[in-house]
Design a protein around this motif. Sequence first.
Motif, PDB file in Angstrom:
ATOM      1  N   LEU A 183       0.817  -1.205   0.000  1.00 51.14           N
ATOM      2  CA  LEU A 183       0.000   0.000   0.000  1.00 51.14           C
ATOM      3  C   LEU A 183       0.853   1.259   0.000  1.00 51.14           C
ATOM      4  N   LEU A 186       2.505   3.025  -3.115  1.00 52.92           N
ATOM      5  CA  LEU A 186       1.746   3.911  -3.994  1.00 52.92           C
ATOM      6  C   LEU A 186       2.047   5.363  -3.642  1.00 52.92           C
ATOM      7  N   VAL A 205      -3.392  -3.658  -2.224  1.00 49.06           N
ATOM      8  CA  VAL A 205      -3.697  -2.823  -3.382  1.00 49.06           C
ATOM      9  C   VAL A 205      -4.971  -3.290  -4.078  1.00 49.06           C
ATOM     10  N   TYR A 209      -8.082  -0.852  -4.791  1.00 51.35           N
ATOM     11  CA  TYR A 209      -8.582  -0.646  -6.146  1.00 51.35           C
ATOM     12  C   TYR A 209     -10.097  -0.857  -6.207  1.00 51.35           C
TER      13      TYR A 209
END
Length: 411
Positions: A183, A186, A205, A209
Amino acid sequence: MNRRVSTLFFDMNSFYASVAQAEEPALMGRPVGVLTGEGQNTACIAASIEAKRCGVGMGTRQDEARALCPGIVFRPVKHDICVRYHHAILRAVDTVLPVHRVFSIDECSCLLMGSQQELAKAVEIGRALQAVVLAQVNPALRCSVGLAPTRLLAKLAAGLEKPGGLHWLLPEILPDRIAHLALDDLPGISSRMRDRLLAAGVPDVRALYALDPKRARAIWGSVTGERFVRELRGEVVIWPETQRGMIGHGQVLTGGNATPEGARLVARRLLVKAAARLRREGFVARSLHLSLRLRDGGHPSTDGQIRATQDTFFLLETLDRYWAKLPRGRIKAVNVMLGGLLPLGQATGDLFDMPASQEEAPVDLCRAIDRLNLRYGQNTVRFGELPPHYVAYTGAKIAFGRIPVAEDFLE
């Protein structure tokens, strides 16, 4: 399938170390650590690809780096040289595609228009961009390129392979293509934000999303969360322009500056640099903040509102009053910040302020001093005594989101 992308993001690989290798070709292919300064056992601000393969990275201290990577070579960061290469890179890229936004010394993005947005054409442009930087700037300066419909995805794509990678991300291959990332890999997800997501039941992730944008807004506590998730999915998001709110400088004390009087003189020097930037960039300041970092872990600070000003003399008088309020201790670092910025001419004066003509006289003198220093060299005319220990690049260091200009190195 008509695959289209609208953003090209390029990230210079190990930029500071690559600049050191470009300046000294004998360092090409060798492990290099770029140091924050010339002090004993200072930490690395960057490492070359060869050093990174041995585990050296940002924050690694010299002794640890030598243990991890025998034969590593150290060089202090040269901010003015790095800025020079930055502008050379921008000029080279502009021969292929206009640079749209500069995010930092080593990260920029370009907009793709019309037929350029076709994926095959965009890939050709990305390869041409990589080649022109190597050819026109220096073979040591490799960059990774990312292509995507949003800036966030393009930045992620650029980070998938270093050095010299070129990748694209589109919704058709998401989230699988980025599911291996943590995470906080990002951009925009800090360790604190990661912990908040984990606490909200978003473990990875894939889950992020799939997160409902309204739920993301609640977790972030602002519309930023919704915008982030939508951009991650490839949706076009309009981000508001950020407004400049402050100008600040800080310095860790070294040598003769690590005394109460040395620290005070450093604070004054930092304020002089900040005030010169204030005039050059066309702002007035309406607050002054002064903070210290003590060796015992304390962080005393003081601040207050001031009349809107560009006057270095007035700011220095205010700083001296603030300094007298702070507790004494063994000072490790000093920070000075001018806040409440407004473009020159937009500030409303107080009813009891001095007449405008009296306010402008010292500012005109400050501008004259700026011009003399720019023409004849730094500190040709000084606002009082300088710190006992000279520190290169005071007030002119590259920072996240800020790239110094030529005047920063001369004032």
